[in-house]
Design a protein around this motif. Structure first.
Motif, PDB file in Angstrom:
ATOM      1  N   HIS A 123      -1.082  23.852  -0.576  1.00 59.21           N
ATOM      2  CA  HIS A 123      -0.080  23.947   0.504  1.00 59.21           C
ATOM      3  C   HIS A 123       1.322  24.135  -0.061  1.00 59.21           C
ATOM      4  O   HIS A 123       2.108  24.940   0.455  1.00 59.21           O
ATOM      5  CB  HIS A 123      -0.139  22.703   1.391  1.00 59.21           C
ATOM      6  N   LEU A 127       3.614  27.560   0.677  1.00 61.74           N
ATOM      7  CA  LEU A 127       4.966  27.521   1.255  1.00 61.74           C
ATOM      8  C   LEU A 127       5.990  28.107   0.297  1.00 61.74           C
ATOM      9  O   LEU A 127       6.912  28.817   0.717  1.00 61.74           O
ATOM     10  CB  LEU A 127       5.333  26.082   1.622  1.00 61.74           C
ATOM     11  N   VAL A 158       1.212  30.358   9.103  1.00 64.74           N
ATOM     12  CA  VAL A 158       2.199  29.531   8.412  1.00 64.74           C
ATOM     13  C   VAL A 158       3.506  29.677   9.184  1.00 64.74           C
ATOM     14  O   VAL A 158       4.031  30.788   9.321  1.00 64.74           O
ATOM     15  CB  VAL A 158       2.380  29.974   6.949  1.00 64.74           C
ATOM     16  N   ASP A 162       7.259  24.871   8.686  1.00 61.35           N
ATOM     17  CA  ASP A 162       6.155  24.076   8.151  1.00 61.35           C
ATOM     18  C   ASP A 162       6.566  23.264   6.930  1.00 61.35           C
ATOM     19  O   ASP A 162       7.357  23.712   6.085  1.00 61.35           O
ATOM     20  CB  ASP A 162       4.976  24.977   7.756  1.00 61.35           C
ATOM     21  N   THR A 163       5.989  22.075   6.846  1.00 66.95           N
ATOM     22  CA  THR A 163       6.011  21.282   5.624  1.00 66.95           C
ATOM     23  C   THR A 163       4.579  21.264   5.078  1.00 66.95           C
ATOM     24  O   THR A 163       3.642  21.738   5.739  1.00 66.95           O
ATOM     25  CB  THR A 163       6.441  19.844   5.911  1.00 66.95           C
ATOM     26  N   THR A 166       2.538  19.389   7.772  1.00 70.35           N
ATOM     27  CA  THR A 166       2.199  20.065   9.035  1.00 70.35           C
ATOM     28  C   THR A 166       1.222  21.211   8.796  1.00 70.35           C
ATOM     29  O   THR A 166       0.284  21.403   9.568  1.00 70.35           O
ATOM     30  CB  THR A 166       3.457  20.596   9.744  1.00 70.35           C
ATOM     31  N   LEU A 167       1.421  21.938   7.711  1.00 73.77           N
ATOM     32  CA  LEU A 167       0.483  23.011   7.379  1.00 73.77           C
ATOM     33  C   LEU A 167      -0.883  22.409   7.039  1.00 73.77           C
ATOM     34  O   LEU A 167      -1.926  22.894   7.489  1.00 73.77           O
ATOM     35  CB  LEU A 167       1.009  23.832   6.205  1.00 73.77           C
ATOM     36  N   ARG A 170      -2.895  21.463  10.093  1.00 77.68           N
ATOM     37  CA  ARG A 170      -3.441  22.620  10.801  1.00 77.68           C
ATOM     38  C   ARG A 170      -4.667  23.175  10.064  1.00 77.68           C
ATOM     39  O   ARG A 170      -5.662  23.531  10.683  1.00 77.68           O
ATOM     40  CB  ARG A 170      -2.352  23.696  10.929  1.00 77.68           C
TER      41      ARG A 170
END
Length: 202
Positions: A123, A127, A158, A162-163, A166-167, A170
């Motif tokens: 993740h 990001l 994405v 998003d952090t 949070t990503l 999901r």
């Protein structure tokens, strides 16, 4: 036909493990979880015990080197009659010694769309790179890192704000959906592997 016996390896909370337990209890996956193993004390053990599943911590720190640790894992899995090893948030890279022992019978889920963003920080890497779509991948395990034949993938957007958390949340929803499904397909003999390609049979 005898049910597949799953050996689930975890390192953390065990949410993917819970999704598999729930799917089996709902009659969606024709398998049983024979044993849950962790490499450290983890909440996954508690989830297993609540479901009446044998749960054992094989503490990595108690072993000198990777092969003795993996030998202990193999002994536990073999004693439980495991036919499919399921990695569910197991944060150890398995050596060719372990992979060879269960060749073609180890499944993993990774929180990114492989072959992009392998490794332990998917993740964060997603990001940092700025991609617009991420997701998760279920694959068979080979001797590389997150490099085995891909069984199934699911994508999520994405978002700009998003952090990792949070990503991750999901993506986790999709993990809980597709991992039990891939195990079901394996148990029903519907996965055909030819080289890198996995075909889902009708």
């Amino acid at each position: 036909m005898a049910k597949e016996k799953l050996g689930v390896l975890c390192s953390g909370r065990g949410t993917d493990l819970q999704s598999i337990i729930d799917a089996i209890e709902a009659g969606q996956v024709p398998a049983e979880i024979a044993i849950v193993l962790t490499d450290k004390e983890a909440y996954a053990l508690e989830r297993a015990r609540k479901a009446g599943i044998e749960a054992v911590c094989v503490d990595r720190k108690q072993f000198e080197g990777r092969e003795p640790f993996e030998k202990a894992l193999i002994e536990k899995l073999e004693a439980a009659g495991v036919t499919l090893v399921v990695l569910a948030g197991f944060m150890r890279i398995l050596t060719p010694y372990f992979v060879g022992h269960f060749a073609g019978r180890i499944m993993n889920i990774h929180p990114a769309l492989l072959p992009s963003f392998p490794g332990a920080h998917a993740h964060r890497d997603v990001l940092a790179y700025g991609v617009k779509v991420s997701g998760c991948t279920v694959h068979f395990v080979d001797e590389g890192t997150d490099s085995g034949p891909i069984i199934m993938q699911a994508a999520v957007p994405v978002l700009d704000d998003d952090t990792e958390e949070t990503l991750g949340a999901r993506v986790l929803k999709e993990e809980h959906r597709i991992y039990p499904e891939c195990i079901r397909l394996y148990c029903e003999g519907k996965l055909k592997v030819e080289g890198r390609k996995v075909t889902i049979l009708a």
